[in-house]
Scaffold this active site. Sequence first.
Site, PDB file in Angstrom:
ATOM      1  N   ASP A  29       0.831  -1.202   0.000  1.00 54.69           N
ATOM      2  CA  ASP A  29       0.000   0.000   0.000  1.00 54.69           C
ATOM      3  C   ASP A  29       0.874   1.263   0.000  1.00 54.69           C
ATOM      4  OD1 ASP A  29      -1.986   1.891   0.498  1.00 54.69           O
ATOM      5  OD2 ASP A  29      -3.015   0.632   1.975  1.00 54.69           O
ATOM      6  N   HIS A  62      -0.463   4.571  -0.042  1.00 58.79           N
ATOM      7  CA  HIS A  62      -1.184   5.782   0.376  1.00 58.79           C
ATOM      8  C   HIS A  62      -0.462   6.438   1.550  1.00 58.79           C
ATOM      9  CE1 HIS A  62      -4.380   3.588  -1.816  1.00 58.79           C
ATOM     10  NE2 HIS A  62      -4.744   4.805  -2.181  1.00 58.79           N
TER      11      HIS A  62
HETATM   12  C1  B12 Z   1      -4.777   9.782  -3.254  1.00 53.92           C
HETATM   13  C2  B12 Z   1      -5.260   8.381  -3.457  1.00 53.92           C
HETATM   14  C3  B12 Z   1      -4.426   7.506  -4.117  1.00 53.92           C
HETATM   15  C4  B12 Z   1      -3.040   7.878  -4.563  1.00 53.92           C
HETATM   16  C5  B12 Z   1      -2.114   7.793  -3.359  1.00 53.92           C
HETATM   17  C6  B12 Z   1      -0.935   8.737  -3.456  1.00 53.92           C
HETATM   18  C7  B12 Z   1      -0.067   8.615  -2.253  1.00 53.92           C
HETATM   19  N1  B12 Z   1       1.194   8.289  -2.483  1.00 53.92           N
HETATM   20  O1  B12 Z   1      -0.471   8.852  -1.141  1.00 53.92           O
HETATM   21  C8  B12 Z   1      -2.766   6.794  -5.650  1.00 53.92           C
HETATM   22  C9  B12 Z   1      -3.195   7.340  -7.006  1.00 53.92           C
HETATM   23  C10 B12 Z   1      -1.335   6.292  -5.748  1.00 53.92           C
HETATM   24  C11 B12 Z   1      -3.761   5.721  -5.258  1.00 53.92           C
HETATM   25  C12 B12 Z   1      -3.653   4.416  -5.678  1.00 53.92           C
HETATM   26  C13 B12 Z   1      -4.591   3.468  -5.379  1.00 53.92           C
HETATM   27  N2  B12 Z   1      -5.744   3.633  -4.715  1.00 53.92           N
HETATM   28 CO1  B12 Z   1      -6.217   5.214  -3.831  1.00 53.92          CO
HETATM   29  N3  B12 Z   1      -6.982   6.735  -3.130  1.00 53.92           N
HETATM   30  C14 B12 Z   1      -6.532   7.956  -2.976  1.00 53.92           C
HETATM   31  C15 B12 Z   1      -7.631   8.823  -2.323  1.00 53.92           C
HETATM   32  C16 B12 Z   1      -8.296   9.605  -3.444  1.00 53.92           C
HETATM   33  C17 B12 Z   1      -7.188   9.766  -1.261  1.00 53.92           C
HETATM   34  C18 B12 Z   1      -6.306   9.135  -0.177  1.00 53.92           C
HETATM   35  C19 B12 Z   1      -5.841  10.193   0.737  1.00 53.92           C
HETATM   36  O2  B12 Z   1      -4.701  10.639   0.670  1.00 53.92           O
HETATM   37  N4  B12 Z   1      -6.725  10.668   1.611  1.00 53.92           N
HETATM   38  C20 B12 Z   1      -6.476  11.700   2.566  1.00 53.92           C
HETATM   39  C21 B12 Z   1      -6.017  11.127   3.905  1.00 53.92           C
HETATM   40  C22 B12 Z   1      -5.807  12.219   4.905  1.00 53.92           C
HETATM   41  O3  B12 Z   1      -7.008  10.220   4.376  1.00 53.92           O
HETATM   42  P1  B12 Z   1      -6.789   8.696   4.622  1.00 53.92           P
HETATM   43  O4  B12 Z   1      -5.722   8.191   3.724  1.00 53.92           O
HETATM   44  O5  B12 Z   1      -8.067   8.026   4.536  1.00 53.92           O
HETATM   45  O6  B12 Z   1      -6.280   8.588   6.118  1.00 53.92           O
HETATM   46  C23 B12 Z   1      -7.035   9.035   7.213  1.00 53.92           C
HETATM   47  C24 B12 Z   1      -7.983   7.984   7.764  1.00 53.92           C
HETATM   48  O7  B12 Z   1      -8.254   6.912   6.888  1.00 53.92           O
HETATM   49  C25 B12 Z   1      -7.386   7.538   9.021  1.00 53.92           C
HETATM   50  N5  B12 Z   1      -6.468   6.394   9.047  1.00 53.92           N
HETATM   51  C26 B12 Z   1      -5.616   5.952   8.137  1.00 53.92           C
HETATM   52  N6  B12 Z   1      -4.889   4.939   8.618  1.00 53.92           N
HETATM   53  C27 B12 Z   1      -5.275   4.715   9.870  1.00 53.92           C
HETATM   54  C28 B12 Z   1      -4.840   3.816  10.814  1.00 53.92           C
HETATM   55  C29 B12 Z   1      -5.410   3.825  12.094  1.00 53.92           C
HETATM   56  C30 B12 Z   1      -4.978   2.840  13.104  1.00 53.92           C
HETATM   57  C31 B12 Z   1      -6.444   4.744  12.364  1.00 53.92           C
HETATM   58  C32 B12 Z   1      -7.089   4.771  13.669  1.00 53.92           C
HETATM   59  C33 B12 Z   1      -6.860   5.638  11.394  1.00 53.92           C
HETATM   60  C34 B12 Z   1      -6.292   5.640  10.166  1.00 53.92           C
HETATM   61  O8  B12 Z   1      -6.659   8.644   9.453  1.00 53.92           O
HETATM   62  C35 B12 Z   1      -6.094   9.330   8.340  1.00 53.92           C
HETATM   63  C36 B12 Z   1      -5.933  10.769   8.676  1.00 53.92           C
HETATM   64  O9  B12 Z   1      -7.165  11.368   8.959  1.00 53.92           O
HETATM   65  C37 B12 Z   1      -8.576   7.735  -1.732  1.00 53.92           C
HETATM   66  C38 B12 Z   1     -10.039   8.106  -1.686  1.00 53.92           C
HETATM   67  C39 B12 Z   1     -10.349   8.966  -0.506  1.00 53.92           C
HETATM   68  N7  B12 Z   1     -10.949  10.058  -0.775  1.00 53.92           N
HETATM   69  O10 B12 Z   1      -9.971   8.617   0.636  1.00 53.92           O
HETATM   70  C40 B12 Z   1      -8.341   6.555  -2.655  1.00 53.92           C
HETATM   71  C41 B12 Z   1      -8.515   5.163  -2.123  1.00 53.92           C
HETATM   72  C42 B12 Z   1      -7.891   5.040  -0.742  1.00 53.92           C
HETATM   73  N8  B12 Z   1      -7.749   4.388  -3.089  1.00 53.92           N
HETATM   74  C43 B12 Z   1      -8.318   3.255  -3.378  1.00 53.92           C
HETATM   75  C44 B12 Z   1      -7.777   2.330  -4.289  1.00 53.92           C
HETATM   76  C45 B12 Z   1      -8.655   1.134  -4.593  1.00 53.92           C
HETATM   77  C46 B12 Z   1      -6.528   2.525  -4.879  1.00 53.92           C
HETATM   78  C47 B12 Z   1      -5.870   1.612  -5.862  1.00 53.92           C
HETATM   79  C48 B12 Z   1      -6.006   0.138  -5.613  1.00 53.92           C
HETATM   80  C49 B12 Z   1      -6.506   2.105  -7.162  1.00 53.92           C
HETATM   81  C50 B12 Z   1      -6.329   1.357  -8.400  1.00 53.92           C
HETATM   82  N9  B12 Z   1      -7.264   0.476  -8.703  1.00 53.92           N
HETATM   83  O11 B12 Z   1      -5.397   1.664  -9.116  1.00 53.92           O
HETATM   84  C51 B12 Z   1      -4.429   2.064  -5.836  1.00 53.92           C
HETATM   85  C52 B12 Z   1      -3.596   1.267  -4.833  1.00 53.92           C
HETATM   86  C53 B12 Z   1      -2.127   1.613  -4.905  1.00 53.92           C
HETATM   87  C54 B12 Z   1      -1.356   1.038  -3.791  1.00 53.92           C
HETATM   88  N10 B12 Z   1      -0.496   0.104  -4.096  1.00 53.92           N
HETATM   89  O12 B12 Z   1      -1.500   1.398  -2.676  1.00 53.92           O
HETATM   90  C55 B12 Z   1      -9.628   3.049  -2.659  1.00 53.92           C
HETATM   91  C56 B12 Z   1      -9.537   2.004  -1.539  1.00 53.92           C
HETATM   92  C57 B12 Z   1     -10.810   1.181  -1.541  1.00 53.92           C
HETATM   93  C58 B12 Z   1     -10.949   0.285  -0.397  1.00 53.92           C
HETATM   94  N11 B12 Z   1     -10.088   0.198   0.570  1.00 53.92           N
HETATM   95  O13 B12 Z   1     -11.968  -0.361  -0.387  1.00 53.92           O
HETATM   96  C59 B12 Z   1      -9.961   4.508  -2.213  1.00 53.92           C
HETATM   97  C60 B12 Z   1     -10.729   4.600  -0.906  1.00 53.92           C
HETATM   98  C61 B12 Z   1     -10.771   5.131  -3.368  1.00 53.92           C
HETATM   99  C62 B12 Z   1     -12.091   4.428  -3.552  1.00 53.92           C
HETATM  100  N12 B12 Z   1     -13.125   4.893  -2.925  1.00 53.92           N
HETATM  101  O14 B12 Z   1     -12.167   3.468  -4.273  1.00 53.92           O
HETATM  102  N13 B12 Z   1      -4.733   6.207  -4.466  1.00 53.92           N
END
Ligand code: B12
Lengths: 462, 137
Positions: free
Chosen positions: B14, B16
Amino acid sequence: MKPVLLVDFGSTYTKATAVDLEAGGLLGTAASFTTVETDINEGLSNACAILKEKTGVNDYTATYACSSAAGGLKMAAIGLVPELTVQAAKEASLGAGAKIMKTYAFKLTKSDVREIDRLRPDILLLTGGTDGGNSETILANAKKLTALEADIPIVIAGNRCCADDCEEILEGRQIYVCENVMPSLGKLNILPAQKIIRELFLKKIVQGKGLTKAMELMTDIIMPTPSAILEAMQLLANGTGSTSGIGELLGVDLGGATTDVYSIATGSPTNMKTVYKGLEEPYAKRTVEGDIGMRYSMRGVVEAVGSERLASMAGLTAERLEEMLSYLEAHKDAVPRDEEFLRLDDALASAAVETAAIRHAGTIELAYTPMGETYVQSGKDLRNVKNIVVTGGALIHSKNVEKIARYAGMDGAHPESLRPENAGIWVDKKYLLAAMGLLGKNYPETALEIMKREIIYYGDQK
Amino acid sequence: MEKKKLVMGVIGADVHAVGNNILYHAFTDAGFDVVNLGVMVSQEEYIAAAIETNADAIVVSSLYGHGELDCKGFREKCDEAGLDGILLYVGGNIVVGKQPFEDVERRFHRMGFDRVFGPGTAPETTIDALKEDLYKE
Ligand code: B12
């Protein structure tokens, strides 16, 4: 004239190099055979006599020496997790010019301690835990080491929070406390430990190696030979404040029993899509391959590349290769002159250089993720390094040294190995690197100038 | 009071990075001593880091949907490495799609995770939980 004498006490040869500081040039070099049995001082006076004949100089304004005699500096290193503090302890020891007899991870057992007694390293390096991290293991290990019979100097470079306790536990022994080799996770801090190791080598270790008398003739510095070579490589790469060096480099010192590889390069990932894994790498890094060499470790080379490939590299049949290897095993001091043996030696050297360089360089792995490709790098990325420097008696005398040296670089068969893609070859024909490392400590400008002049440059791939 | 130590990172293949970095700063600001392993972290890497730093908790983040597979056997490996009883958290988008969170939580509890956090969990929630679990004695 202001002549300076630089001496390298080896296990088989004592090499002497004379330099004129005033003219900034090399006066001459000489070597004399020494064995463990013969007095090392005899080797020195013989080498000096030959040198005098060549140069007419007998009085030197200063004399500096390095030594790998009597097995060089032998160390054992103790840490906690193999990929973390054990690795950091290993980097520290190798960078200080030591030969690592053994490393230990996690908690020492009684039989480990007995083994250390048997191995009798010159220095023990005790590490474990980041600062404020795990203290249980290093404390337990200190306690275990109280059972050591041999009075081995122990350098403590672990979790700073329990350094005092370790010192107390080991009271009555030769203890040297310094900064942690890995103060925080993944962060390497090996220079303080190396400084102490070098001081110990100078103060305590050389005495036991028959060098006491020779030392009286020296103005300064006795360091382990690999440490002097590492100094020279750094000077050659980085230059001095006012004169530029040749830039980042990969160096290979091919010997009969071991092959040392040096890199003076950051080696960080070159693009954003690459994720780096593992412990930070030292900018000046040394690795030693104990199973790769031209004679004593010939079999290790065969094992590494396979006898089939080696035979084809040498243009020999499998049977003939085996015959010749057996012959060389029985006659380790033979210096082959006929064409067939020279071909085998070139093949052995090529395979040794390739294997040792592959083990030194980092690797890259392609990870397929749903969004495409990501790269995972561990170790140093040397692809952009533009210089390969080779030295070592087994190599520099070959007619094909340039071709052999190119085996240190990137090749199609090992795309995962991050070796130089397009580097120029530098050959230390006169075997000056150790001497220049010594000279460079006090006279970096002269040493750099001599290296740039005397080390032969073959340019990059045509 | 001595700072409690956390090891964190995004597990598996992963990449992200953003959420993990936000969490890193939030945890640090909240007074924890945090080792951030970044993205693409293997179980072994978390464990090695926790041993060497004598960590009190491992916080696993998974966002790309393969969290369940990546987390299999993690607790057992911790036990094997002598980290028995270390606090294990997991959070992010740990499974694919919209599954009832209670089911997901139950499965991760059974795998030995002490706390499981669903999508959209605010950093403060996790920080409160950490304080409760780590400073309770
Ligand atoms: C940017 C992004 C990408 C970028 C990442 C760039 C990078 N280097 O960071 C790129 C384009 C590379 C990418 C790729 C992929 N992505 Co993407 N991506 C996103 C996106 C749009 C935003 C992620 C982000 O940065 N969010 C902002 C941060 C602040 O939020 P966060 O990551 O969720 O983290 C917060 C919380 O989740 C929480 N949290 C996180 N970890 C933990 C752990 C604990 C213990 C706790 C308590 C809380 C917690 O706290 C964080 C801070 O508030 C999301 C959709 C979305 N809007 O969330 C999809 C998303 C995460 N991606 C997704 C997918 C499927 C992929 C890919 C598989 C897509 C594909 N088919 O090509 C690939 C996987 C690549 C890989 N090997 O990891 C899905 C995951 C689906 C799922 N889990 O069911 C999402 C949700 C989009 C969707 N709705 O389909 N992605």
